[in-house]
Design a protein around this motif. Structure first.
Motif, PDB file in Angstrom:
ATOM      1  N   UNK A 217      21.915 -15.273 -29.024  1.00 49.89           N
ATOM      2  CA  UNK A 217      20.924 -14.508 -28.262  1.00 49.89           C
ATOM      3  C   UNK A 217      20.078 -15.416 -27.387  1.00 49.89           C
ATOM      4  N   UNK A 218      19.703 -16.568 -27.922  1.00 50.38           N
ATOM      5  CA  UNK A 218      18.775 -17.454 -27.221  1.00 50.38           C
ATOM      6  C   UNK A 218      19.449 -18.300 -26.147  1.00 50.38           C
ATOM      7  N   UNK A 219      20.741 -18.131 -25.968  1.00 53.75           N
ATOM      8  CA  UNK A 219      21.373 -18.765 -24.809  1.00 53.75           C
ATOM      9  C   UNK A 219      20.876 -18.137 -23.504  1.00 53.75           C
ATOM     10  N   UNK A 220      20.419 -16.896 -23.601  1.00 55.72           N
ATOM     11  CA  UNK A 220      19.854 -16.209 -22.442  1.00 55.72           C
ATOM     12  C   UNK A 220      18.411 -16.675 -22.268  1.00 55.72           C
ATOM     13  N   UNK A 221      18.054 -17.290 -21.142  1.00 53.76           N
ATOM     14  CA  UNK A 221      16.678 -17.780 -20.957  1.00 53.76           C
ATOM     15  C   UNK A 221      15.636 -16.666 -20.922  1.00 53.76           C
ATOM     16  N   UNK A 222      16.079 -15.397 -20.770  1.00 54.71           N
ATOM     17  CA  UNK A 222      15.139 -14.274 -20.779  1.00 54.71           C
ATOM     18  C   UNK A 222      15.048 -13.611 -22.148  1.00 54.71           C
ATOM     19  N   UNK A 223      15.665 -14.202 -23.160  1.00 54.39           N
ATOM     20  CA  UNK A 223      15.664 -13.599 -24.490  1.00 54.39           C
ATOM     21  C   UNK A 223      14.371 -13.906 -25.239  1.00 54.39           C
ATOM     22  N   UNK A 224      13.984 -12.962 -26.095  1.00 57.03           N
ATOM     23  CA  UNK A 224      12.822 -13.121 -26.964  1.00 57.03           C
ATOM     24  C   UNK A 224      13.244 -12.728 -28.370  1.00 57.03           C
ATOM     25  N   UNK A 225      13.139 -13.630 -29.301  1.00 61.95           N
ATOM     26  CA  UNK A 225      13.469 -13.362 -30.699  1.00 61.95           C
ATOM     27  C   UNK A 225      12.179 -13.325 -31.500  1.00 61.95           C
ATOM     28  N   UNK A 226      11.917 -12.219 -32.188  1.00 60.81           N
ATOM     29  CA  UNK A 226      10.696 -12.054 -32.976  1.00 60.81           C
ATOM     30  C   UNK A 226      11.048 -12.137 -34.449  1.00 60.81           C
ATOM     31  N   UNK A 227      10.379 -13.015 -35.180  1.00 56.83           N
ATOM     32  CA  UNK A 227      10.684 -13.275 -36.576  1.00 56.83           C
ATOM     33  C   UNK A 227       9.397 -13.219 -37.398  1.00 56.83           C
ATOM     34  N   UNK A 228       9.374 -12.402 -38.451  1.00 57.70           N
ATOM     35  CA  UNK A 228       8.284 -12.480 -39.436  1.00 57.70           C
ATOM     36  C   UNK A 228       8.673 -13.594 -40.409  1.00 57.70           C
ATOM     37  N   UNK A 229       8.226 -14.787 -40.090  1.00 57.23           N
ATOM     38  CA  UNK A 229       8.819 -15.997 -40.650  1.00 57.23           C
ATOM     39  C   UNK A 229       8.416 -16.287 -42.095  1.00 57.23           C
ATOM     40  N   UNK A 230       7.476 -15.518 -42.649  1.00 55.25           N
ATOM     41  CA  UNK A 230       7.157 -15.704 -44.065  1.00 55.25           C
ATOM     42  C   UNK A 230       8.188 -15.045 -44.969  1.00 55.25           C
ATOM     43  N   UNK A 231       8.961 -14.118 -44.418  1.00 54.64           N
ATOM     44  CA  UNK A 231      10.045 -13.514 -45.169  1.00 54.64           C
ATOM     45  C   UNK A 231       9.629 -12.477 -46.185  1.00 54.64           C
ATOM     46  N   UNK A 232       8.334 -12.181 -46.280  1.00 61.78           N
ATOM     47  CA  UNK A 232       7.820 -11.191 -47.228  1.00 61.78           C
ATOM     48  C   UNK A 232       6.433 -10.792 -46.766  1.00 61.78           C
ATOM     49  N   UNK A 233       5.915  -9.692 -47.317  1.00 59.48           N
ATOM     50  CA  UNK A 233       4.550  -9.291 -47.014  1.00 59.48           C
ATOM     51  C   UNK A 233       3.575 -10.248 -47.701  1.00 59.48           C
TER      52      UNK A 233
END
Length: 264
Positions: free
Chosen positions: A124-140
Motif C-alpha cells: 500500500x505504501x508504495x503509493x506516495x499518496x497512501x495513508x495507513x492508519x494504525x492503532x499501534x497499541x494493539x488494544x484499548x
C-alpha cells in the motif's frame, strides 16, 4: 480490507470505494455530532508534511470511537490521500462494509509482526499518496497509562518503507462543561527517515506518541476551546426539563436562548 484466509488476502485497493468513503464520512459527521459536543484538534499541532511521501498515522487507542474520529480527521487533513487500516479478521467479519472504507483484515495473533500485515502495508505504501492508519497499541488503553508501549510491527513496517512519514496521533475524550463529551486530538512530531533498526526505532516512536499524549492531556485540563481548531461542532445543551426551564426563563426575560450549559 479483506479478511485473512490462510496466507492470502484480497488487495485492499481493489475493495476500497472512494464513493462509499464519501458517503460514510457524511454519515459519520451526523452520527458523531449527535454524541459529542465537538471534535477538536490542538491548533499548534496541525500537520505540515513534505509532499510526495506516504504517511503512517499511528495513534493511541482509548475508545471504541477512535476509527470514526480518525475518519473525520483524515477527511479534513488528508483529503487527497487514500486511507487504509488493519482490523482483526474476526471483527471485520461482523462489519464487512468496512472493507469498502479501506479496512483490511489480519489475524489477531500476528497483527503487528506477521508477514501478512507487513506485506500488505508495504504494498500500500508504495503509493506516495497512501495513508495507513494504525492503532499501534494493539488494544484499548486508558490515555493516562504510562509508559506508552506500541506493538513492534509498526517499526518493522517503517524499516521496509523508509520513504514513509510516521505521524503520531493522540486521542482522548474528556467531559468539559456540556452534557456531551469532547473528542480531542493532537498530532505529534513526525518521524522521518527509518534507516535505524526496528529495536531502536520503536522506542523513538513510543516517545513521540507519549509526548503528544502528555501535551494533549494538558490542553484538555485547560478546558480552553481556543487552544483547538474545531473539526466538527456537535450536540449542545443539557436537554429535558433543564432546557425547558432555561428556555422559558429566557423568554420571560426577553433574552435569546443559548443552549450551552456554560452559557449564561
Amino acid at each position: 480490507m479483506a479478511a485473512a484466509q490462510g496466507n492470502s488476502a484480497v488487495d485492499p485497493r481493489h475493495q476500497r470505494s472512494p464513493r462509499f468513503v464519501r458517503y460514510f464520512t457524511r454519515y459519520t459527521r451526523r452520527y458523531v455530532g449527535r454524541s459529542f459536543h465537538a471534535v477538536r484538534v490542538s491548533r499548534d499541532s496541525l500537520p505540515e508534511l513534505p509532499p510526495g511521501r506516504p504517511v503512517i498515522v499511528y495513534a493511541n487507542h482509548p475508545s471504541w470511537w477512535d476509527p470514526l474520529i480518525v475518519l473525520l480527521l483524515t477527511d479534513r487533513f488528508f483529503a487527497g490521500r487514500s486511507a487504509y487500516g488493519p482490523m482483526n479478521s474476526e471483527t471485520l467479519k461482523k462489519y464487512g462494509f468496512m472493507r469498502r472504507l479501506g479496512v483490511f483484515g489480519v489475524r489477531q495473533n500476528w497483527l503487528w509482526s506477521g508477514a501478512q500485515f507487513l506485506k500488505l502495508g508495504e504494498d500500500l505504501l508504495r503509493d506516495p499518496a497512501a495513508l495507513l492508519v494504525v492503532t499501534a497499541q494493539g488494544r484499548l488503553v486508558d490515555p493516562r497509562e504510562r509508559p506508552v508501549l506500541l506493538m513492534p510491527g509498526i517499526a518493522y513496517l517503517a524499516r521496509r518503507v523508509p520513504a514513509a512519514i510516521l505521524l503520531p496521533l493522540a486521542l482522548e475524550y474528556p467531559f468539559w462543561d456540556e452534557r456531551y463529551p469532547e473528542a480531542l486530538a493532537r498530532f505529534g512530531a513526525p518521524v522521518l527517515g527509518h534507516d535505524r533498526m526496528p529495536a531502536r526505532l520503536l522506542p523513538l516512536l513510543q516517545r513521540h506518541l507519549e509526548e503528544a499524549m502528555d501535551v494533549l492531556a494538558r490542553d484538555a485540563l485547560s478546558r480552553d476551546p481556543s487552544r483547538f481548531l474545531p473539526v466538527l461542532e456537535g450536540s449542545i445543551g443539557v436537554g429535558g426539563v433543564y432546557d425547558v426551564w432555561r428556555r422559558a426563563r429566557a423568554g420571560l426575560l426577553g433574552q435569546s436562548f443559548r443552549p450551552g450549559h456554560g452559557d449564561r
